[in-house]
Scaffold this active site. Structure first.
Site, PDB file in Angstrom:
ATOM      1  N   ARG A 144       0.810  -1.221   0.000  1.00 14.80           N
ATOM      2  CA  ARG A 144       0.000   0.000   0.000  1.00 14.80           C
ATOM      3  C   ARG A 144       0.838   1.264   0.000  1.00 14.80           C
ATOM      4  O   ARG A 144       0.432   2.281  -0.563  1.00 14.80           O
ATOM      5  CB  ARG A 144      -0.934   0.016   1.215  1.00 14.80           C
ATOM      6  CG  ARG A 144      -2.123  -0.899   1.005  1.00 14.80           C
ATOM      7  CD  ARG A 144      -3.191  -0.683   2.028  1.00 14.80           C
ATOM      8  NE  ARG A 144      -3.745   0.671   2.011  1.00 14.80           N
ATOM      9  CZ  ARG A 144      -4.618   1.119   2.907  1.00 14.80           C
ATOM     10  NH1 ARG A 144      -5.019   0.337   3.878  1.00 14.80           N
ATOM     11  NH2 ARG A 144      -5.073   2.342   2.817  1.00 14.80           N
TER      12      ARG A 144
ATOM     13  N   TYR B 195      -5.579  16.649  -6.144  1.00 14.56           N
ATOM     14  CA  TYR B 195      -5.621  17.984  -5.526  1.00 14.56           C
ATOM     15  C   TYR B 195      -4.875  17.974  -4.200  1.00 14.56           C
ATOM     16  O   TYR B 195      -4.844  16.965  -3.509  1.00 14.56           O
ATOM     17  CB  TYR B 195      -7.060  18.477  -5.318  1.00 14.56           C
ATOM     18  CG  TYR B 195      -7.993  17.537  -4.571  1.00 14.56           C
ATOM     19  CD1 TYR B 195      -8.619  16.488  -5.233  1.00 14.56           C
ATOM     20  CD2 TYR B 195      -8.273  17.717  -3.218  1.00 14.56           C
ATOM     21  CE1 TYR B 195      -9.489  15.641  -4.562  1.00 14.56           C
ATOM     22  CE2 TYR B 195      -9.153  16.878  -2.545  1.00 14.56           C
ATOM     23  CZ  TYR B 195      -9.748  15.833  -3.213  1.00 14.56           C
ATOM     24  OH  TYR B 195     -10.608  14.987  -2.561  1.00 14.56           O
ATOM     25  N   PRO B 196      -4.290  19.136  -3.875  1.00 12.84           N
ATOM     26  CA  PRO B 196      -3.650  19.250  -2.567  1.00 12.84           C
ATOM     27  C   PRO B 196      -4.636  19.802  -1.547  1.00 12.84           C
ATOM     28  O   PRO B 196      -5.605  20.464  -1.928  1.00 12.84           O
ATOM     29  CB  PRO B 196      -2.523  20.245  -2.820  1.00 12.84           C
ATOM     30  CG  PRO B 196      -3.028  21.116  -3.909  1.00 12.84           C
ATOM     31  CD  PRO B 196      -4.004  20.305  -4.725  1.00 12.84           C
ATOM     32  N   MET B 197      -4.417  19.514  -0.273  1.00 12.73           N
ATOM     33  CA  MET B 197      -5.305  20.064   0.757  1.00 12.73           C
ATOM     34  C   MET B 197      -4.598  20.253   2.096  1.00 12.73           C
ATOM     35  O   MET B 197      -3.517  19.707   2.326  1.00 12.73           O
ATOM     36  CB  MET B 197      -6.538  19.178   0.926  1.00 12.73           C
ATOM     37  CG  MET B 197      -6.248  17.756   1.355  1.00 12.73           C
ATOM     38  SD  MET B 197      -7.780  16.822   1.625  1.00 12.73           S
ATOM     39  CE  MET B 197      -8.371  17.540   3.152  1.00 12.73           C
ATOM     40  N   ASP B 198      -5.241  21.056   2.930  1.00 15.24           N
ATOM     41  CA  ASP B 198      -4.768  21.329   4.295  1.00 15.24           C
ATOM     42  C   ASP B 198      -5.838  20.945   5.295  1.00 15.24           C
ATOM     43  O   ASP B 198      -7.020  20.879   4.947  1.00 15.24           O
ATOM     44  CB  ASP B 198      -4.571  22.851   4.490  1.00 15.24           C
ATOM     45  CG  ASP B 198      -3.302  23.379   3.880  1.00 15.24           C
ATOM     46  OD1 ASP B 198      -2.436  22.582   3.491  1.00 15.24           O
ATOM     47  OD2 ASP B 198      -3.187  24.620   3.794  1.00 15.24           O
TER      48      ASP B 198
ATOM     49  N   HIS C  98     -14.434   9.282   8.590  1.00 10.07           N
ATOM     50  CA  HIS C  98     -13.958   9.577   7.228  1.00 10.07           C
ATOM     51  C   HIS C  98     -13.686   8.269   6.463  1.00 10.07           C
ATOM     52  O   HIS C  98     -14.132   8.093   5.333  1.00 10.07           O
ATOM     53  CB  HIS C  98     -12.693  10.432   7.309  1.00 10.07           C
ATOM     54  CG  HIS C  98     -11.898  10.484   6.046  1.00 10.07           C
ATOM     55  ND1 HIS C  98     -12.214  11.338   5.019  1.00 10.07           N
ATOM     56  CD2 HIS C  98     -10.816   9.778   5.630  1.00 10.07           C
ATOM     57  CE1 HIS C  98     -11.355  11.145   4.032  1.00 10.07           C
ATOM     58  NE2 HIS C  98     -10.500  10.213   4.370  1.00 10.07           N
TER      59      HIS C  98
ATOM     60  N   GLN D 225      -7.757   5.415  -3.625  1.00  8.13           N
ATOM     61  CA  GLN D 225      -7.244   6.693  -3.124  1.00  8.13           C
ATOM     62  C   GLN D 225      -5.824   6.493  -2.661  1.00  8.13           C
ATOM     63  O   GLN D 225      -5.504   5.502  -2.016  1.00  8.13           O
ATOM     64  CB  GLN D 225      -8.195   7.194  -2.035  1.00  8.13           C
ATOM     65  CG  GLN D 225      -7.589   7.661  -0.730  1.00  8.13           C
ATOM     66  CD  GLN D 225      -7.477   6.520   0.290  1.00  8.13           C
ATOM     67  OE1 GLN D 225      -7.482   5.347  -0.044  1.00  8.13           O
ATOM     68  NE2 GLN D 225      -7.343   6.881   1.537  1.00  8.13           N
TER      69      GLN D 225
ATOM     70  N   SER E 175     -14.028  16.952   6.683  1.00  8.61           N
ATOM     71  CA  SER E 175     -13.918  17.835   5.506  1.00  8.61           C
ATOM     72  C   SER E 175     -14.740  19.102   5.694  1.00  8.61           C
ATOM     73  O   SER E 175     -14.284  20.206   5.378  1.00  8.61           O
ATOM     74  CB  SER E 175     -14.394  17.119   4.235  1.00  8.61           C
ATOM     75  OG  SER E 175     -13.577  16.021   3.952  1.00  8.61           O
TER      76      SER E 175
HETATM   77  O1  76R Z   1      -6.092   4.499   4.200  1.00  9.37           O
HETATM   78  C1  76R Z   1      -7.030   3.913   4.793  1.00  9.37           C
HETATM   79  O2  76R Z   1      -7.830   3.153   4.249  1.00  9.37           O
HETATM   80  C2  76R Z   1      -7.191   4.172   6.269  1.00  9.37           C
HETATM   81  C3  76R Z   1      -8.302   5.103   6.534  1.00  9.37           C
HETATM   82  C4  76R Z   1      -8.004   6.465   5.893  1.00  9.37           C
HETATM   83  C5  76R Z   1      -7.079   7.415   6.336  1.00  9.37           C
HETATM   84  C6  76R Z   1      -6.116   7.355   7.502  1.00  9.37           C
HETATM   85  C7  76R Z   1      -8.655   7.003   4.731  1.00  9.37           C
HETATM   86  C8  76R Z   1      -9.610   6.335   3.992  1.00  9.37           C
HETATM   87  N1  76R Z   1      -8.168   8.273   4.499  1.00  9.37           N
HETATM   88  C9  76R Z   1      -7.208   8.540   5.440  1.00  9.37           C
HETATM   89  C10 76R Z   1      -6.449   9.715   5.557  1.00  9.37           C
HETATM   90 MN1  76R Z   1      -8.830   9.588   3.100  1.00  9.37          MN
HETATM   91  N2  76R Z   1      -9.424  10.853   1.627  1.00  9.37           N
HETATM   92  C11 76R Z   1      -9.175  12.206   1.602  1.00  9.37           C
HETATM   93  C12 76R Z   1      -9.957  12.785   0.548  1.00  9.37           C
HETATM   94  O3  76R Z   1     -12.144  15.808  -0.581  1.00  9.37           O
HETATM   95  C13 76R Z   1     -12.122  15.596   0.657  1.00  9.37           C
HETATM   96  O4  76R Z   1     -13.043  16.008   1.403  1.00  9.37           O
HETATM   97  C14 76R Z   1     -10.994  14.870   1.289  1.00  9.37           C
HETATM   98  C15 76R Z   1     -10.035  14.261   0.265  1.00  9.37           C
HETATM   99  C16 76R Z   1     -10.651  11.759  -0.069  1.00  9.37           C
HETATM  100  C17 76R Z   1     -11.599  11.878  -1.236  1.00  9.37           C
HETATM  101  C18 76R Z   1     -10.306  10.543   0.623  1.00  9.37           C
HETATM  102  C19 76R Z   1     -10.796   9.274   0.297  1.00  9.37           C
HETATM  103  N3  76R Z   1      -7.590  11.036   3.843  1.00  9.37           N
HETATM  104  C20 76R Z   1      -6.660  10.853   4.816  1.00  9.37           C
HETATM  105  C21 76R Z   1      -5.924  12.096   4.990  1.00  9.37           C
HETATM  106  C22 76R Z   1      -4.802  12.333   5.973  1.00  9.37           C
HETATM  107  C23 76R Z   1      -5.424  13.153   7.079  1.00  9.37           C
HETATM  108  C24 76R Z   1      -4.768  13.118   8.403  1.00  9.37           C
HETATM  109  O5  76R Z   1      -3.978  12.220   8.709  1.00  9.37           O
HETATM  110  O6  76R Z   1      -5.108  14.039   9.196  1.00  9.37           O
HETATM  111  C25 76R Z   1      -6.469  13.002   4.101  1.00  9.37           C
HETATM  112  C26 76R Z   1      -6.038  14.451   3.879  1.00  9.37           C
HETATM  113  C27 76R Z   1      -7.518  12.328   3.401  1.00  9.37           C
HETATM  114  C28 76R Z   1      -8.300  12.916   2.427  1.00  9.37           C
HETATM  115  N4  76R Z   1     -10.011   8.096   2.332  1.00  9.37           N
HETATM  116  C29 76R Z   1     -10.149   6.797   2.797  1.00  9.37           C
HETATM  117  C30 76R Z   1     -10.669   8.157   1.096  1.00  9.37           C
HETATM  118  C31 76R Z   1     -11.213   6.860   0.792  1.00  9.37           C
HETATM  119  C32 76R Z   1     -11.986   6.529  -0.498  1.00  9.37           C
HETATM  120  C33 76R Z   1     -10.902   6.027   1.862  1.00  9.37           C
HETATM  121  C34 76R Z   1     -11.272   4.557   2.021  1.00  9.37           C
HETATM  122  C35 76R Z   1     -10.174   3.719   1.438  1.00  9.37           C
HETATM  123  C36 76R Z   1     -10.480   2.254   1.532  1.00  9.37           C
HETATM  124  O7  76R Z   1     -10.832   1.791   2.620  1.00  9.37           O
HETATM  125  O8  76R Z   1     -10.376   1.596   0.474  1.00  9.37           O
END
Ligand code: 76R
Length: 268
Positions: A150, A164-167, A191, A204, A242
């Site tokens: 992974r 896209y980048p984000m904060d 999330h 993702q 978000s």
């Molecule tokens: O990776 C994993 O499956 C573990 C759970 C998980 C984490 C830790 C996860 C799942 N994400 C994680 C971290 Mn995410 N993610 C985004 C966006 O547009 C927006 O509103 C947000 C942009 C999307 C679309 C998305 C999709 N994720 C993060 C982080 C780090 C944040 C931090 O550590 O504070 C960001 C910035 C972020 C943003 N996320 C998932 C997805 C999807 C589809 C999953 C499920 C993946 C799966 O289980 O197959």
């Protein structure tokens, strides 16, 4: 004696990542002979072929770029070699890089961070005291091996890419970084649950860019259906993590471009 848990979530890092957005300088390109254009295209395609499954080329929608290259590499040294190899291509003289993004694939371990910290505390190891760093490192190393596929991904074999980048927000009233670890873990769990509903439809890849580029994370989404990006991102807008704590940069949408298609697109 009780100690507050450190606020930092554990993360696993993998591939060094570079996104390169560029436009063709069309008038200069048009000025070349067909023969030269073909030579430059061939040089580019054979270089990309040599780079293998860690590099993907996308043709882009909208004015922000004609093409985007995405590179995943074992480390930053390898990433640098890739970037220099691209710079030295003859076709690069006919390209303008409109943007780029540097990051590292990151897997957040919110789910297990509290457990790891708790386990160390139980053993009588105080946060950041003797043995703490080693205890944390041991867990990280174990997880790194288990999660290798992974955190060192290939470019997923889907048609569309959304980047896209984000904060996370650091406002006066709402500040992600001031929330307790447990609260962030709870929000990230929610999330993940939304994201999981799109499993199979979208892949993702989150990369961390604190210290590397202008935003805190890069989000890469890959799917065979571009509409899924809108659906997923819209649904996530209602998710507190978000809705309250996310700020977004520029969005890029591209479609996978194999070498045959590249030739067609660049033939005038
Ligand atoms: O990776 C994993 O499956 C573990 C759970 C998980 C984490 C830790 C996860 C799942 N994400 C994680 C971290 Mn995410 N993610 C985004 C966006 O547009 C927006 O509103 C947000 C942009 C999307 C679309 C998305 C999709 N994720 C993060 C982080 C780090 C944040 C931090 O550590 O504070 C960001 C910035 C972020 C943003 N996320 C998932 C997805 C999807 C589809 C999953 C499920 C993946 C799966 O289980 O197959």
């Amino acid at each position: 004696m009780s100690f507050p848990l450190p606020p930092l979530p554990l993360t696993l890092e993998g591939s060094a990542v570079l996104h390169q957005m560029f436009q063709i300088s069309w008038s200069a390109w048009r000025g070349l002979t067909q023969e030269t254009r073909n030579e430059l295209i061939d040089e580019l395609t054979s270089t990309l072929e040599g780079m293998g499954a860690g590099t993907g080329l996308f043709s882009m929608f909208g004015h922000k770029a004609d093409f985007m290259l995405v590179h995943f590499r074992a480390g930053f040294e390898e990433l640098g070699e890739t970037e220099w190899a691209i710079r030295k291509l003859r076709i690069w003289d006919y390209c303008q890089q409109t943007s780029s993004y540097v990051s590292i694939v990151e897997l957040g371990l919110y789910e297990s961070t509290a457990k790891v910290y708790g386990g160390l505390l139980e053993k009588g190891i105080a946060p950041n005291g003797p043995g703490w760093k080693e205890g944390v490192a041991e867990t990280i190393e174990r997880q790194k091996v288990a999660m290798a596929p992974r955190i060192y991904p290939e470019i997923p074999p889907f048609q569309y890419c959304c980047f896209y980048p984000m904060d996370r927000l650091r406002g006066e009233a709402k500040n992600w970084y001031m929330l307790p670890l447990e609260e962030r873990a709870r929000l990230m769990h929610e999330h993940g649950m939304i994201g999981r509903r799109y499993a199979g439809e979208v892949k993702q890849i989150i990369s961390g860019s604190i210290g590397f580029d202008d935003w805190e994370w890069g989000v890469d989404l890959f799917s065979d259906d571009a509409l899924v990006f809108k659906k997923l991102i819209y649904e996530m807008r209602f998710d507190p993590v978000s809705a309250i704590y996310a700020k977004f940069g520029t969005f890029y949408l591209g479609i996978r471009c194999n070498h045959e298609r590249l030739k067609t697109l660049l033939t005038i």
